[in-house]
Enzyme design. Sequence first.
Site, short mmCIF file in Angstrom:
data_model
loop_
_atom_site.label_atom_id
_atom_site.label_comp_id
_atom_site.label_asym_id
_atom_site.label_seq_id
_atom_site.Cartn_x
_atom_site.Cartn_y
_atom_site.Cartn_z
N GLU A 118 -19.27 10.15 21.21
CA GLU A 118 -17.90 10.59 20.94
C GLU A 118 -17.56 10.66 19.45
O GLU A 118 -16.60 11.34 19.05
CB GLU A 118 -16.91 9.64 21.65
N HIS B 263 -7.10 -3.80 9.81
CA HIS B 263 -8.20 -4.71 9.50
C HIS B 263 -9.08 -4.82 10.76
O HIS B 263 -9.06 -5.83 11.46
CB HIS B 263 -7.66 -6.08 9.08
N HIS C 260 -12.80 -5.15 4.01
CA HIS C 260 -11.34 -5.15 4.08
C HIS C 260 -10.82 -4.47 5.35
O HIS C 260 -10.07 -5.07 6.11
CB HIS C 260 -10.79 -4.45 2.81
N GLU D 160 0.82 -1.21 0.00
CA GLU D 160 0.00 0.00 0.00
C GLU D 160 0.86 1.27 0.00
O GLU D 160 0.36 2.35 0.30
CB GLU D 160 -0.96 0.02 1.21
#
Length: 277
Positions: free
Chosen positions: A172, A144, A213, A118
């Site tokens: 929050e 993940h 993913h 990535e």
Amino acid sequence: MQPDVHEPDCLRRFTRLCVDACARGWHEANGGNLSYRLDEDDLVALAPLLEPESQWHGLKRAVPELAGAHVLMSASGAYLSNVAYDPSHICGIIQLDACGESWRACWGFADDARPSSELETHLAAYATALRAGDGADRVVYHAHAPHVIALSTLIEPSPRAWTRTLWRTMTEGIVVFPQGIGALPWMVPGSPELAEATCELMAVHRACVWTQHGIMARAAGFDEAFGIIDTVEKSAGIHLGARAANGGAEPRHLVSDEQLRAICERYGLTPNEGFLD
Ligand code: 2HA
Ligand code: ZN
């Protein structure tokens, strides 16, 4: 044998995030990746350790915004759970050339390890942050996170649907991500299409869900990057639990738009108006 570089602050913080995130179950096998764009102080502290390789590797997409930058990044195929024991194999530092068109290793990536698959998404995310005026963002993190992945099998991959679901589940949420979060349909991991679509959304949002993913975030520091994903993950988990307890139906008592506006007023936040009714 590489020298022990546990001392530099950025590597200690990098390791701390990996250890914390692995304990949460966010990094099965070699899942996920992390990077940090070094600042001047880091470069001074690390200078004695940096040994630039002579070989340059071209990037598929140039990032002129990052010309000359140094980036600490996890390695392709690396188990983040091992970073504390074996930093020089699990991560490394790259330097970009003066045009932002290629990179070379300067430290770590031992035994021919390479930056994460990535890499291009991370670099594009830094470039996006710089263009968006968020030049202080020095961490890009992909996890993940299991509840995020589970919820992504249930709700449509739209920034509005994700943001409203999370904002309305847990108070929050709007405090930690007032600009909301992005969301994308399933795409091939590490692909240029995923990098491009992610960066488009991350021009506005600090985090982006990747359906089935995980999630990617950009932030000023390691704590903030971990914090955004932790908050999204926690809210997703609470939503799933509440929905299951309600027989699978939408929970009945969610934070209202009026209440969301009241939070913003109280805490001086500027929410993404497009996600409020
Ligand atoms: O690092 O998580 O998305 C492996 C991945 C790719
Ligand atoms: Zn991944």
